[in-house]
Design a protein around this motif. Structure first.
Motif, PDB file in Angstrom:
ATOM      1  N   ILE A 197       7.497  -8.007   7.807  1.00 44.32           N
ATOM      2  CA  ILE A 197       7.480  -6.769   7.033  1.00 44.32           C
ATOM      3  C   ILE A 197       6.929  -7.028   5.625  1.00 44.32           C
ATOM      4  O   ILE A 197       6.219  -6.184   5.068  1.00 44.32           O
ATOM      5  N   GLU A 198       7.170  -8.203   5.098  1.00 42.33           N
ATOM      6  CA  GLU A 198       6.628  -8.520   3.761  1.00 42.33           C
ATOM      7  C   GLU A 198       5.098  -8.539   3.786  1.00 42.33           C
ATOM      8  O   GLU A 198       4.448  -8.035   2.874  1.00 42.33           O
ATOM      9  N   GLY A 199       4.544  -9.139   4.817  1.00 43.81           N
ATOM     10  CA  GLY A 199       3.090  -9.193   4.942  1.00 43.81           C
ATOM     11  C   GLY A 199       2.478  -7.808   5.060  1.00 43.81           C
ATOM     12  O   GLY A 199       1.451  -7.502   4.451  1.00 43.81           O
ATOM     13  N   VAL A 200       3.132  -6.959   5.853  1.00 46.60           N
ATOM     14  CA  VAL A 200       2.641  -5.593   6.031  1.00 46.60           C
ATOM     15  C   VAL A 200       2.709  -4.834   4.707  1.00 46.60           C
ATOM     16  O   VAL A 200       1.796  -4.089   4.337  1.00 46.60           O
ATOM     17  N   ARG A 201       3.786  -5.073   3.951  1.00 41.49           N
ATOM     18  CA  ARG A 201       3.921  -4.390   2.648  1.00 41.49           C
ATOM     19  C   ARG A 201       2.878  -4.864   1.650  1.00 41.49           C
ATOM     20  O   ARG A 201       2.463  -4.116   0.771  1.00 41.49           O
ATOM     21  N   LYS A 202       2.470  -6.098   1.783  1.00 41.51           N
ATOM     22  CA  LYS A 202       1.413  -6.605   0.910  1.00 41.51           C
ATOM     23  C   LYS A 202       0.083  -5.942   1.248  1.00 41.51           C
ATOM     24  O   LYS A 202      -0.709  -5.612   0.370  1.00 41.51           O
ATOM     25  N   LEU A 203      -0.123  -5.766   2.539  1.00 44.41           N
ATOM     26  CA  LEU A 203      -1.357  -5.121   2.986  1.00 44.41           C
ATOM     27  C   LEU A 203      -1.382  -3.652   2.561  1.00 44.41           C
ATOM     28  O   LEU A 203      -2.415  -3.132   2.139  1.00 44.41           O
ATOM     29  N   GLY A 233       0.548  -1.013  10.494  1.00 39.16           N
ATOM     30  CA  GLY A 233       1.606  -1.973  10.185  1.00 39.16           C
ATOM     31  C   GLY A 233       2.493  -2.236  11.391  1.00 39.16           C
ATOM     32  O   GLY A 233       2.848  -3.379  11.675  1.00 39.16           O
ATOM     33  N   ARG A 234       2.801  -1.180  12.103  1.00 39.64           N
ATOM     34  CA  ARG A 234       3.665  -1.318  13.272  1.00 39.64           C
ATOM     35  C   ARG A 234       3.001  -2.169  14.343  1.00 39.64           C
ATOM     36  O   ARG A 234       3.627  -3.015  14.974  1.00 39.64           O
ATOM     37  N   ALA A 252      -8.064  11.426   3.941  1.00 38.15           N
ATOM     38  CA  ALA A 252      -8.741  11.635   2.657  1.00 38.15           C
ATOM     39  C   ALA A 252      -9.584  10.396   2.322  1.00 38.15           C
ATOM     40  O   ALA A 252      -9.226   9.282   2.704  1.00 38.15           O
ATOM     41  N   PRO A 253     -10.700  10.621   1.607  1.00 34.59           N
ATOM     42  CA  PRO A 253     -11.614   9.517   1.306  1.00 34.59           C
ATOM     43  C   PRO A 253     -10.943   8.291   0.681  1.00 34.59           C
ATOM     44  O   PRO A 253     -11.249   7.158   1.063  1.00 34.59           O
ATOM     45  N   VAL A 254     -10.033   8.506  -0.250  1.00 33.59           N
ATOM     46  CA  VAL A 254      -9.383   7.361  -0.908  1.00 33.59           C
ATOM     47  C   VAL A 254      -8.587   6.542   0.108  1.00 33.59           C
ATOM     48  O   VAL A 254      -8.592   5.308   0.071  1.00 33.59           O
ATOM     49  N   ILE A 255      -7.916   7.244   0.991  1.00 35.24           N
ATOM     50  CA  ILE A 255      -7.099   6.567   2.005  1.00 35.24           C
ATOM     51  C   ILE A 255      -7.995   5.838   3.000  1.00 35.24           C
ATOM     52  O   ILE A 255      -7.700   4.725   3.434  1.00 35.24           O
ATOM     53  N   ARG A 256      -9.108   6.483   3.348  1.00 33.96           N
ATOM     54  CA  ARG A 256     -10.063   5.809   4.242  1.00 33.96           C
ATOM     55  C   ARG A 256     -10.453   4.459   3.671  1.00 33.96           C
ATOM     56  O   ARG A 256     -10.523   3.465   4.382  1.00 33.96           O
ATOM     57  N   GLN A 257     -10.717   4.455   2.380  1.00 32.95           N
ATOM     58  CA  GLN A 257     -11.107   3.202   1.728  1.00 32.95           C
ATOM     59  C   GLN A 257     -10.013   2.156   1.877  1.00 32.95           C
ATOM     60  O   GLN A 257     -10.294   0.983   2.105  1.00 32.95           O
ATOM     61  N   GLU A 258      -8.780   2.593   1.759  1.00 31.85           N
ATOM     62  CA  GLU A 258      -7.664   1.635   1.884  1.00 31.85           C
ATOM     63  C   GLU A 258      -7.584   1.078   3.299  1.00 31.85           C
ATOM     64  O   GLU A 258      -7.289  -0.103   3.488  1.00 31.85           O
ATOM     65  N   ILE A 259      -7.833   1.929   4.272  1.00 33.81           N
ATOM     66  CA  ILE A 259      -7.780   1.463   5.666  1.00 33.81           C
ATOM     67  C   ILE A 259      -8.917   0.470   5.919  1.00 33.81           C
ATOM     68  O   ILE A 259      -8.718  -0.591   6.516  1.00 33.81           O
ATOM     69  N   TRP A 260     -10.117   0.795   5.432  1.00 37.23           N
ATOM     70  CA  TRP A 260     -11.249  -0.142   5.632  1.00 37.23           C
ATOM     71  C   TRP A 260     -11.001  -1.472   4.925  1.00 37.23           C
ATOM     72  O   TRP A 260     -11.336  -2.529   5.446  1.00 37.23           O
ATOM     73  N   LYS A 261     -10.422  -1.366   3.755  1.00 37.34           N
ATOM     74  CA  LYS A 261     -10.110  -2.590   3.013  1.00 37.34           C
ATOM     75  C   LYS A 261      -9.150  -3.458   3.831  1.00 37.34           C
ATOM     76  O   LYS A 261      -9.313  -4.686   3.925  1.00 37.34           O
ATOM     77  N   ALA A 262      -8.163  -2.811   4.435  1.00 38.36           N
ATOM     78  CA  ALA A 262      -7.200  -3.551   5.253  1.00 38.36           C
ATOM     79  C   ALA A 262      -7.882  -4.156   6.480  1.00 38.36           C
ATOM     80  O   ALA A 262      -7.604  -5.302   6.861  1.00 38.36           O
ATOM     81  N   ILE A 263      -8.790  -3.411   7.086  1.00 40.44           N
ATOM     82  CA  ILE A 263      -9.501  -3.933   8.266  1.00 40.44           C
ATOM     83  C   ILE A 263     -10.327  -5.163   7.874  1.00 40.44           C
ATOM     84  O   ILE A 263     -10.346  -6.166   8.589  1.00 40.44           O
ATOM     85  N   ARG A 264     -10.980  -5.076   6.715  1.00 38.96           N
ATOM     86  CA  ARG A 264     -11.758  -6.242   6.255  1.00 38.96           C
ATOM     87  C   ARG A 264     -10.839  -7.430   5.973  1.00 38.96           C
ATOM     88  O   ARG A 264     -11.159  -8.575   6.312  1.00 38.96           O
ATOM     89  N   ALA A 265      -9.681  -7.145   5.386  1.00 40.02           N
ATOM     90  CA  ALA A 265      -8.720  -8.225   5.107  1.00 40.02           C
ATOM     91  C   ALA A 265      -8.238  -8.863   6.411  1.00 40.02           C
ATOM     92  O   ALA A 265      -8.126 -10.088   6.511  1.00 40.02           O
ATOM     93  N   LEU A 266      -7.994  -8.026   7.419  1.00 41.20           N
ATOM     94  CA  LEU A 266      -7.553  -8.556   8.715  1.00 41.20           C
ATOM     95  C   LEU A 266      -8.635  -9.420   9.333  1.00 41.20           C
ATOM     96  O   LEU A 266      -8.364 -10.495   9.867  1.00 41.20           O
ATOM     97  N   LYS A 267      -9.855  -8.937   9.257  1.00 37.80           N
ATOM     98  CA  LYS A 267     -10.972  -9.720   9.799  1.00 37.80           C
ATOM     99  C   LYS A 267     -11.031 -11.097   9.127  1.00 37.80           C
ATOM    100  O   LYS A 267     -11.243 -12.112   9.788  1.00 37.80           O
ATOM    101  N   ASN A 268     -10.818 -11.102   7.826  1.00 33.50           N
ATOM    102  CA  ASN A 268     -10.879 -12.365   7.086  1.00 33.50           C
ATOM    103  C   ASN A 268      -9.785 -13.347   7.477  1.00 33.50           C
ATOM    104  O   ASN A 268      -9.920 -14.545   7.249  1.00 33.50           O
TER     105      ASN A 268
END
Ligand code: ATP
Length: 227
Positions: free
Chosen positions: A109-115, A141-142, A161-177
């Protein structure tokens, strides 16, 4: 190969939706599953997860034939789904939603909260009171809390919303990394293509094109993805 799908044919009752879907993804890859509306992306995903099993063809995950396997067993083998429309438990809190799906592994849960720091702020709120974007973060996260070897996101950013989309893409890129294997469906090619290692395009329930984002030129886009 981590996941290999061969000549999948899936039906809704008597009506055939998939006529021959092929795809394969190696560990650590990001695969963009593409195609216009109604071409079979969601049905392919449902078949992989055993929610609407294929009548013909084969799904092999990590060497195990899961074509006719029950959904809960498939999930246990290490497949995590972020379904279209999210589907969190509405009456559970954010924390409860996350902990309910927890399985041993690197993701906690800590890792998910960081993301997704918002999920920490909203920890005690029931899922039904979250915005659509927050619900999508919770759904991702689930799925991560199950420590999946492969995570599948159907319509990763649709309706957000566009801002949220950016957050999701950022998370996807982080996961890929981190080396996470990912299959992602999304209509925003400008975000999807840079993160993808390979693309698979479906048309009328058939795989009609496979290649790298570099090779997905204007002709291919117009032919299979154009409006
Ligand atoms: P979208 O982006 O619109 O969700 P998709 O590529 O995911 O499109 P699917 O939802 O897999 O496409 O649909 C593939 C085909 O199966 C379509 O012809 C659709 O009408 C049909 N189909 C999907 N769900 C059902 C259902 N529950 N019952 C009957 N037919 C269905």
């Amino acid at each position: 190969m981590l996941l290999q799908i061969e000549q999948l044919e899936t039906f809704y009752g008597a009506s055939q939706a998939l006529f021959g879907v092929d795809l394969s993804i190696a560990k650590g890859e990001v695969l963009a599953l593409m195609g216009r509306n109604g071409m079979g992306k969601t049905t392919t995903i449902s078949s992989v997860f055993g929610l609407n099993p294929a009548k013909r063809g084969k799904v092999v995950f990590n060497g195990t034939d899961i074509t006719k396997q029950k959904p809960y067993k498939i999930a246990r083998l290490g497949l995590g789904l972020v379904p279209e429309g999210r589907r969190c438990f509405p009456n559970l809190t954010v924390n409860e939603n996350l902990l309910a799906s927890a399985r041993h592994g690197e993701w906690t849960i800590e890792g998910v909260r960081k993301l997704f720091p918002r999920l920490e702020e909203r920890g005690q709120q029931s899922a039904q009171t979250l915005s659509g974007g927050e619900q999508q973060m919770l759904a991702v996260g689930r799925a991560l809390m199950t420590n999946p070897e492969l995570i599948v996101l159907d319509e990763a950013t649709e309706g957000l919303a566009p801002v949220i989309r950016q957050e999701i893409w950022k998370a996807i890129r982080a996961l890929k990394n981190t080396g996470q294997s990912i299959i992602v469906v999304d209509k925003t090619l400008s975000e999807l293509l840079p993160v993808a290692d390979q693309c698979v395009i479906l048309e009328k329930g058939v795989t009609v094109w496979r290649g790298t984002p570099d090779n997905l030129d204007a002709d291919v886009q117009e032919r299979y993805l154009g409006v």
